[in-house]
Design an enzyme around this catalytic site. Structure first.
Site, mmCIF file in Angstrom:
data_model
loop_
_atom_site.group_PDB
_atom_site.id
_atom_site.type_symbol
_atom_site.label_atom_id
_atom_site.label_comp_id
_atom_site.label_asym_id
_atom_site.label_seq_id
_atom_site.Cartn_x
_atom_site.Cartn_y
_atom_site.Cartn_z
ATOM 1 N N CYS A 405 4.030 -3.657 -5.762
ATOM 2 C CA CYS A 405 3.049 -2.960 -4.915
ATOM 3 C C CYS A 405 3.129 -3.593 -3.537
ATOM 4 C CB CYS A 405 1.649 -3.065 -5.490
ATOM 5 S SG CYS A 405 1.545 -2.725 -7.271
ATOM 6 N N CYS A 406 4.159 -3.247 -2.771
ATOM 7 C CA CYS A 406 4.569 -4.082 -1.643
ATOM 8 C C CYS A 406 3.813 -3.865 -0.347
ATOM 9 C CB CYS A 406 6.060 -3.894 -1.392
ATOM 10 S SG CYS A 406 6.515 -2.227 -0.834
ATOM 11 N N ALA A 407 3.301 -2.666 -0.083
ATOM 12 C CA ALA A 407 2.731 -2.382 1.233
ATOM 13 C C ALA A 407 1.526 -3.278 1.516
ATOM 14 C CB ALA A 407 2.307 -0.908 1.308
ATOM 15 N N PRO A 408 1.413 -3.778 2.743
ATOM 16 C CA PRO A 408 2.190 -3.453 3.944
ATOM 17 C C PRO A 408 3.373 -4.380 4.204
ATOM 18 C CG PRO A 408 0.307 -4.741 4.575
ATOM 19 C CD PRO A 408 0.207 -4.575 3.075
ATOM 20 N N GLY A 409 3.738 -5.211 3.234
ATOM 21 C CA GLY A 409 4.961 -5.986 3.357
ATOM 22 C C GLY A 409 4.787 -7.455 3.635
ATOM 23 N N GLY A 410 3.560 -7.942 3.728
ATOM 24 C CA GLY A 410 3.343 -9.354 4.042
ATOM 25 C C GLY A 410 3.896 -10.299 2.989
ATOM 26 N N ASP A 473 6.083 4.820 -8.340
ATOM 27 C CA ASP A 473 4.839 4.402 -8.975
ATOM 28 C C ASP A 473 5.154 3.290 -9.974
ATOM 29 O OD1 ASP A 473 2.443 4.100 -10.359
ATOM 30 O OD2 ASP A 473 2.026 6.249 -10.423
ATOM 31 N N CYS A 543 -7.091 -8.494 -4.821
ATOM 32 C CA CYS A 543 -8.079 -8.921 -3.822
ATOM 33 C C CYS A 543 -9.463 -8.484 -4.294
ATOM 34 C CB CYS A 543 -7.750 -8.354 -2.448
ATOM 35 S SG CYS A 543 -7.626 -6.562 -2.373
#
Length: 600
Positions: A405-410, A473, A543
């Site tokens: 679940c990579c977004a936003p890439g941090g 997904d 989170c």
């Protein structure tokens, strides 16, 4: 008196909104309050220019006693909100400094003079103000839109934009979507002013409503509900912000026309003048949910899970968050970057929890920071920075890593910084958010720039890269070939740990959303574990601060997979089986971590 309902918002946010996301993360924004602890007492040490006392990073006090809120509440430096948990000042999320300081106390001795000014015309005031309707003390740029007709007041457009955004959240729209829609045409400083009003109003909404409610002598219909939002934003300015009362009243009254409610201008004027006449304070409440402006369902869940700590958690969630940077240590050391900051007259502090972390003393537009545009640093909360190191990446080894679940890439970028030789597959279900990941990685030099490329980039489009971006997904990973040595599941969650950065979460999230999120998390965990190589490590993070998404989720997973093992980890010298961090702890966001291993 007709009933005037304390509106809690309607509708629910879609899977990929800022309050409820799928395979994506939340943003970071703003500045947290400063304590009075001395150097060495908290997790953050001094950078090259740190002197004297430092911010206290310890936890706050326990349950608060009922209190009356007045116009002396502290207000930190304004920054614009951002779209994602780990991205600040990049693209539409740019942060802006604003010249607001401590709030101005309402002085009853000035009341007669101010009320007289409300009734005077600009001509009668004889030019005593610096221009018609200009708000003294705001600082250059705030409320300075050009007049649109003789009856327009400077600042009205900003107030109208703030009210429309607040009302949009009431109607189920996220701040991520609302700000671009209603801030069109405002310069960056006016946008920063709107951001402060909106975020503050949403943080304090129930207390503001408790105060506003008795002042209405008729019912506001759905058609005229924007008037309520105008008044709520005005009360926030009068109580919490350093904006002169006459400026707030005149601009808010004029904003009625900009909101299509010109007939309500006399009523708005009368209500605000009454509020000032009665002392400009908010009504207190002994109800913890109302006192902390939390929805009842969420306050009840927190009290059930954490008991007396719930009051502190809610209070911390209403504070402004500091700005943390992560230095790309594969490119330069953290100390060298601190020297760069000093040379450019910025002050930063190192943090014991993460060797690559820097907390800025004053949040600013990060595009102005040295090395930001060239990829030497990025924005990432201190709690988010703890995730990638728990994967136990081995620099120089071609490990296969999956970021589900990579977004936003941090976190994807952090993985590549820890092991630039890793082969990383980064997934997200939302093509637009996958585009944000690409933008982050391009700025940090982890991907070749592909201007105009498809948002759902694939490895075929970037054949020389070791990063494969794929729109997928994570609940079904059958399309992926082979197994992975390391897997990160930064699962879609309620976002209850990042409310201080996204106050709209309080009003967009619903109790009924939680079971669906828990089910999605379980499906992603099962799918990811099936792709984990023997001896590999899977890190599960959220989170969220709700137990059913965290400890209870991991307990249920271990019951389904008897071969899986919890892998203990150490942070700052202390060992954990799982770790739940709370909002404001070490100045970071609320986060959960659990590490799983598949035996050989």
């Amino acid at each position: 008196m007709p009933n005037f309902k304390d509106y809690q918002g309607s509708g629910s946010q879609g899977r990929n909104g800022s309050a409820q996301r799928s395979n994506s993360n939340h943003g970071s924004r703003g500045q947290g309050p400063r304590g009075q602890g001395k150097a060495g007492q908290g997790p953050c040490g001094f950078g090259p220019r740190g002197q004297g006392q430092r911010p206290n990073s310890g936890s706050g006090s326990s349950a608060r006693a009922p209190r009356v809120f007045g116009p002396t509440s502290p207000l930190g430096t304004l920054v614009a909100p951002v779209r994602d948990r780990e991205t600040l000042g990049h693209g539409q999320g740019s942060a802006h400094r604003a010249p607001f300081g401590d709030n101005q106390r309402f002085d009853p001795r000035r009341e007669d003079r101010e009320q007289r000014r409300f009734s005077e015309t600009p001509r009668e005031r004889g030019g005593r103000d610096r221009g018609y309707g200009q708000e003294r003390g705001q600082g250059r740029g705030h409320g300075h839109e050009q007049d649109r007709g003789l009856n327009s007041v400077a600042g009205a457009q900003s107030r109208a934009a703030a009210a429309k955004i607040v009302e949009s959240v009431n109607s189920g729209m996220s701040l991520t979507d609302a700000f671009p829609q209603y801030c069109v045409g405002l310069d960056p400083r006016d946008q920063a002013f709107v951001h402060e009003i909106v975020y503050g109003t949403l943080r304090q909404r129930r207390l503001l409503m408790l105060t506003l409610k008795p002042m209405f002598d008729y019912k506001i219909t759905e058609r005229h509900r924007i008037v309520q939002s105008l008044l709520l934003t005005a009360l926030y300015q009068l109580v919490f912000m350093r904006v002169p009362a006459h400026g707030v009243v005149s601009a808010t009254v004029s904003a009625c026309g900009a909101c299509g409610q010109k007939s309500f201008a006399p009523t708005v004027n009368a209500i605000l003048r009454r509020f000032l006449r009665e002392g400009a304070t908010l009504t207190s409440s002994e109800d913890l949910a109302v006192a902390n402006s939390f929805p009842d369902w969420l306050a009840e869940r927190l009290q059930a899970a954490y008991g007396e700590r719930a009051a502190e958690i809610m209070s911390k969630s209403n504070e402004k968050a500091p700005l943390f940077l992560r230095v790309e240590n594969s490119k330069l050391s953290t100390n060298d970057y601190l020297k760069m900051l000093q040379d450019h007259e910025f002050v930063g502090y190192t943090c014991q929890l993460s060797p690559c972390a820097v907390r800025l003393e004053v949040p600013t537009n990060v595009t102005l920071l040295p090395g930001f545009n060239s990829g030497l640093c990025t924005v990432q909360d201190i709690s988010a920075q703890l995730a990638a190191p728990l994967l136990q990446l081995e620099a120089g080894k071609a490990q296969r890593v999956l970021d589900c679940c990579c977004a936003p890439g941090g976190k994807t970028a952090h993985i590549l910084d820890l092991n630039p030789q890793a082969e990383v597959t980064a997934l997200d279900v939302d093509a637009s958010r996958l585009k944000q990941t690409r933008s982050t990685l391009e700025r940090l030099g982890r991907l070749p720039h592909t201007s105009g490329a498809s948002s759902a980039a694939t490895s075929e489009q970037i054949p020389t890269a070791k990063v494969h971006l794929q729109e997928l997904d994570a609940q079904n990973l059958d399309a992926l070939s082979g197994e992975f040595d390391r897997i990160l599941v930064d699962a879609p969650c309620s976002g209850t740990g990042v409310i201080r950065r996204h106050p709209d979460i309080k009003w967009l999230r619903r109790a009924k959303d939680i079971p669906n999120l828990v089910q999605t998390q379980a499906q992603i965990l099962d799918a990811a574990y099936a792709k984990l190589a023997k001896g590999g490590i899977l890190l599960y993070t959220t989170c969220s601060i709700l137990p059913e998404e965290n400890d209870e989720q991991i307990k249920a997973f271990l019951e389904r997979h008897s071969d899986a093992q919890l892998l203990p980890f150490t942070i700052n010298g202390q060992e954990y089986q799982t770790l739940q961090r709370m909002p404001g702890e070490d100045e970071g966001d609320g986060f959960f971590y659990a590490r799983l291993q598949k035996p050989l």
